[in-house]
Design a protein around this motif. Structure first.
Motif, short mmCIF file in Angstrom:
data_model
loop_
_atom_site.label_atom_id
_atom_site.label_comp_id
_atom_site.label_asym_id
_atom_site.label_seq_id
_atom_site.Cartn_x
_atom_site.Cartn_y
_atom_site.Cartn_z
N GLY A 1 28.31 -1.19 -57.50
CA GLY A 1 27.03 -0.53 -57.73
C GLY A 1 26.11 -1.24 -58.70
N ILE A 2 26.60 -2.26 -59.38
CA ILE A 2 25.77 -3.01 -60.33
C ILE A 2 25.10 -4.16 -59.60
CG2 ILE A 2 25.76 -4.45 -62.41
CD1 ILE A 2 28.17 -2.84 -63.38
N ARG A 3 23.82 -4.25 -59.75
CA ARG A 3 23.05 -5.32 -59.11
C ARG A 3 22.47 -6.21 -60.21
NH1 ARG A 3 25.80 -4.28 -55.30
NH2 ARG A 3 25.32 -2.62 -53.88
N SER A 4 23.06 -7.36 -60.40
CA SER A 4 22.55 -8.31 -61.37
C SER A 4 22.90 -9.72 -60.92
CB SER A 4 23.11 -8.05 -62.77
OG SER A 4 24.41 -8.59 -62.90
N VAL A 5 22.16 -10.68 -61.42
CA VAL A 5 22.40 -12.07 -61.07
C VAL A 5 23.78 -12.51 -61.57
CG1 VAL A 5 21.60 -14.43 -61.46
CG2 VAL A 5 19.95 -12.62 -61.01
N LYS A 6 24.15 -12.10 -62.77
CA LYS A 6 25.44 -12.50 -63.33
C LYS A 6 26.61 -11.92 -62.54
CE LYS A 6 23.99 -13.47 -67.99
NZ LYS A 6 24.19 -13.24 -69.41
N VAL A 7 26.51 -10.66 -62.16
CA VAL A 7 27.58 -10.05 -61.37
C VAL A 7 27.67 -10.72 -60.01
CG1 VAL A 7 28.33 -7.94 -60.20
CG2 VAL A 7 27.58 -7.84 -62.58
N HIS A 8 26.53 -10.98 -59.39
CA HIS A 8 26.52 -11.66 -58.09
C HIS A 8 27.17 -13.04 -58.20
CE1 HIS A 8 25.25 -12.55 -54.02
NE2 HIS A 8 24.78 -13.71 -54.47
N ARG B 1 31.73 -7.12 -49.77
CA ARG B 1 31.09 -5.80 -49.63
C ARG B 1 30.36 -5.40 -50.91
NH1 ARG B 1 36.15 -4.66 -47.39
NH2 ARG B 1 36.74 -3.47 -49.24
N THR B 2 30.93 -5.73 -52.06
CA THR B 2 30.32 -5.37 -53.35
C THR B 2 29.02 -6.13 -53.56
OG1 THR B 2 32.48 -4.87 -54.29
CG2 THR B 2 30.71 -5.29 -55.84
N SER B 3 28.95 -7.37 -53.07
CA SER B 3 27.76 -8.17 -53.29
C SER B 3 26.64 -7.87 -52.30
CB SER B 3 28.10 -9.66 -53.24
OG SER B 3 28.53 -10.05 -51.95
N GLU B 4 26.91 -7.03 -51.31
CA GLU B 4 25.88 -6.72 -50.32
C GLU B 4 24.90 -5.70 -50.82
OE1 GLU B 4 28.26 -5.57 -46.97
OE2 GLU B 4 28.35 -7.63 -46.27
#
Length: 62
Positions: A24-31, A59-62
Motif C-alpha cells: 500500500g505504500i507508493r514511493s520511489v524508494k519502496v519501488h 503485485r505490491t509494485s503495481e
C-alpha cells in the motif's frame, strides 16, 4: 544481508516482513527496493518461497 551470509531462510523471512510493511505504500524508494528484491531473488529460482516472494513483489509494485 542474511542472504549474503548464506542464511536463506532468514533472508526470505526479512523480505516477507518488508513486503508486509510495503503493501500500500507508493514511493520511489519502496519501488526501487522491490525491484532490487526481485533481481536478488532470481538466484533462488529453485526455492518455491523465493518465487512466491518475487511474484508478491510484482503485485505490491503495481
Amino acid at each position: 544481508m542474511r542472504l549474503r551470509q548464506g542464511d536463506v531462510d532468514g533472508g526470505l523471512a526479512t523480505w516477507r516482513d518488508f513486503l508486509d510493511c510495503a503493501d500500500g505504500i507508493r514511493s520511489v524508494k519502496v519501488h526501487a527496493a522491490l525491484q532490487d528484491m526481485r533481481v536478488r531473488l532470481r538466484r533462488y529460482d529453485g526455492v518455491p518461497e523465493a518465487q512466491e516472494l518475487r511474484e508478491r513483489a510484482i503485485r505490491t509494485s503495481e
